[in-house]
Structure formats: structure tokens, C-alpha cells
Design a protein around this motif. Structure first.
Motif, PDB file in Angstrom:
ATOM      1  N   VAL A   1       0.837  -1.196   0.000  1.00  6.51           N
ATOM      2  CA  VAL A   1       0.000   0.000   0.000  1.00  6.51           C
ATOM      3  C   VAL A   1       0.870   1.244   0.000  1.00  6.51           C
ATOM      4  O   VAL A   1       0.544   2.251  -0.632  1.00  6.51           O
ATOM      5  N   SER A   2       2.013   1.180   0.689  1.00  6.44           N
ATOM      6  CA  SER A   2       2.928   2.330   0.723  1.00  6.44           C
ATOM      7  C   SER A   2       3.468   2.659  -0.665  1.00  6.44           C
ATOM      8  O   SER A   2       3.741   3.825  -0.981  1.00  6.44           O
TER       9      SER A   2
ATOM     10  N   THR B   1       0.610   4.645  -2.300  1.00  5.19           N
ATOM     11  CA  THR B   1       0.511   6.014  -1.767  1.00  5.19           C
ATOM     12  C   THR B   1       1.660   6.879  -2.257  1.00  5.19           C
ATOM     13  O   THR B   1       1.486   8.083  -2.479  1.00  5.19           O
ATOM     14  N   GLU B   2       2.831   6.275  -2.431  1.00  7.55           N
ATOM     15  CA  GLU B   2       3.973   7.036  -2.973  1.00  7.55           C
ATOM     16  C   GLU B   2       3.697   7.481  -4.408  1.00  7.55           C
ATOM     17  O   GLU B   2       3.950   8.635  -4.778  1.00  7.55           O
TER      18      GLU B   2
ATOM     19  N   LEU C   1       0.791   7.878  -5.721  1.00  3.43           N
ATOM     20  CA  LEU C   1      -0.271   8.879  -5.668  1.00  3.43           C
ATOM     21  C   LEU C   1       0.293  10.255  -5.323  1.00  3.43           C
ATOM     22  O   LEU C   1      -0.128  11.277  -5.888  1.00  3.43           O
ATOM     23  N   ARG C   2       1.257  10.291  -4.395  1.00  4.02           N
ATOM     24  CA  ARG C   2       1.869  11.580  -4.047  1.00  4.02           C
ATOM     25  C   ARG C   2       2.589  12.186  -5.245  1.00  4.02           C
ATOM     26  O   ARG C   2       2.635  13.408  -5.395  1.00  4.02           O
TER      27      ARG C   2
ATOM     28  N   PHE D   1      -2.608  13.370  -1.930  1.00  5.17           N
ATOM     29  CA  PHE D   1      -2.130  13.011  -0.603  1.00  5.17           C
ATOM     30  C   PHE D   1      -3.236  12.406   0.261  1.00  5.17           C
ATOM     31  O   PHE D   1      -3.004  12.089   1.421  1.00  5.17           O
ATOM     32  N   ASP D   2      -4.412  12.253  -0.303  1.00  4.27           N
ATOM     33  CA  ASP D   2      -5.551  11.723   0.445  1.00  4.27           C
ATOM     34  C   ASP D   2      -6.239  10.658  -0.399  1.00  4.27           C
ATOM     35  O   ASP D   2      -6.718  10.938  -1.506  1.00  4.27           O
ATOM     36  N   LEU D   3      -6.285   9.426   0.110  1.00  8.33           N
ATOM     37  CA  LEU D   3      -6.888   8.326  -0.632  1.00  8.33           C
ATOM     38  C   LEU D   3      -8.374   8.536  -0.900  1.00  8.33           C
ATOM     39  O   LEU D   3      -8.925   7.954  -1.836  1.00  8.33           O
TER      40      LEU D   3
END
Length: 242
Positions: free
Chosen positions: A115-116, A119-120, A122-123, A128-130
Motif C-alpha cells: 500500500v505504501s 501512496t507514494e 499517488l503523491r 495526498f488523500d486516498l
């Protein structure tokens, strides 16, 4: 002195061979390359370097190796362009990792993603917010494509106090002149419906269509092999042979 001259001549040979082969193989950006394409480029470059400086062996075996690797790369490109299902297994295909705002844990595990990692990525897309994400797709080259929820899209309806239905993701109905009936069924459509839609736009044969897509909101996109465009915009600034 003689060795220096040999290296110079062999470097010229490898340089122009590499230039020709890279022009033939295409001009994808690094971010668009699959992992195999990346390794292929490194291997061809390594062979070209050996051709230039390895004076312990004759040049022709290196040059044959360079031609062979480039030819195999070109053959693979032709195969993946010609046969869609072969491309699916050789180059992989896009994979949905977030659907309707929900993370697909089993899919992540199958792809050996954490998941990390998502999220990376996505950033990198300034997210920054799922909770903003409606769909997220891992492309074959490892890049992440994101469809935000309607209320978080640029110039959002939320800011204007307007409710908007989600458009969803478009599905391919025709690809390279071939009808994809499975996608039609998933959208609760049939071949007759599609043929009628094509007839409305003056298209009588599915094989004339390069690609046709439909999203859940009902928006149909059609692109023909022959688009009858009379004026093509040229964004290049050099009127050369290429």
C-alpha cells in the motif's frame, strides 16, 4: 597509435549502428518503457560499447550480436502490435488497484505491491488523500494512472455546489477492427446495438474501426483507420525526411 585508430573506427561503426537501430525500434520515453524494453536497451548499449573498445576479439561477432538483439526487439514490437493477445502476455496489461475508492488488496498482493508503494505513486500525482481517488490503475510500464472522484476533479462541481455523476472507466468495444463481445456484455449491450450506433455515424463495417470505447455514462468514442483528415497539424520545426 594503431589501437587508437582501430577504437576510433569501431566506435564510428557502433555509434551509427546504434543510431540506426534506435531509430528503427522507436522513440518511447524512459517513463513509457516496460522493464523488458529497458533491459533490451541496456543490452544493446553494452554490446555497442564492447564493439568499440574490446580489442581482444574481432569486431564482426559484436556487430552480429548487435544486429541480432535489435532485430529480435523489432520482431517483438511487430508481434505485439499485430496480435493483441500475445501482447497481453508479453507486455502485461493495465491492472486496477483502486476501484470505486476501495483498495484491491488481493490484486496488490498478486502484483507484489505494498500500500505504501501506491501512496507514494499517488503523491507523485499530487494526491495526498486516498479519499480523493475513484480509480487507480498500474500501467504495464509501472506508472500509475488516476481518476479522481468527481468532486475532487479540477474546477470541481463540489466547489460550484453541483452534483455530478461519475463517468466511470471506458471499455474497449472494438480494438484494431476486432469486436470485443465480452466488454459489450459487461456494459449490457449487444452487437446489434453497436452496429446501429456505427450506422448513425455512417460506418457499415466493424473492420473500418481502429478503436471504439464506451463509458458507463453512455459516451461512445469511435476512431477509424481512415479519418479523412485533409489538414494535419505539424508541430515539428524541421521539414526533414523524418
Amino acid at each position: 597509435m594503431n589501437e587508437g585508430l582501430v577504437v576510433f573506427v569501431r566506435s564510428l561503426l557502433s555509434f551509427f549502428s546504434l543510431l540506426i537501430f534506435t531509430r528503427i525500434l522507436g522513440k518511447e520515453q524512459i517513463s513509457q518503457l516496460t522493464f523488458f524494453d529497458y533491459i533490451l536497451g541496456i543490452t544493446i548499449g553494452s554490446i555497442a560499447a564492447s564493439l568499440s573498445t574490446d580489442l581482444s576479439s574481432r569486431s564482426w561477432p559484436h556487430w552480429i550480436g548487435l544486429i541480432t538483439w535489435a532485430a529480435l526487439g523489432l520482431l517483438l514490437e511487430y508481434i505485439t502490435l499485430k496480435w493483441r493477445y500475445v501482447a497481453k502476455y508479453l507486455e502485461n496489461e493495465p491492472t486496477i488497484v483502486i476501484m470505486n475508492g476501495k483498495i484491491m488488496e488481493k490484486t496488490l498482493k498478486k502484483m507484489r505491491f505494498r500500500v505504501s508503494d501506491i501512496t507514494e505513486l499517488l503523491r507523485n500525482k499530487d494526491i495526498f488523500d486516498l479519499t480523493e481517488v475513484d480509480f487507480a490503475i498500474i500501467e504495464p510500464n509501472g506508472q500509475l494512472s488516476v481518476l479522481k472522484k468527481p468532486e475532487y476533479q479540477n474546477l470541481t462541481p463540489k466547489d460550484m455546489y453541483i452534483q455530478k455523476k461519475a463517468s466511470g472507466i471506458s471499455s474497449e468495444l472494438i480494438y484494431d477492427g476486432i469486436l470485443i463481445e465480452e466488454n459489450l456484455r459487461q456494459l449490457d449491450k449487444d452487437k446489434n446495438w453497436l452496429l446501429n450506433e456505427l450506422k448513425k455515424q455512417g460506418i457499415t463495417d466493424i473492420s473500418d474501426v481502429f478503436i471504439a470505447t464506451l463509458n458507463p455514462s453512455g459516451s461512445l468514442y469511435i476512431d477509424l483507420y481512415n479519418d479523412h483528415m485533409t489538414k494535419i497539424t505539424d508541430i515539428g520545426d524541421y521539414k526533414g525526411p523524418y
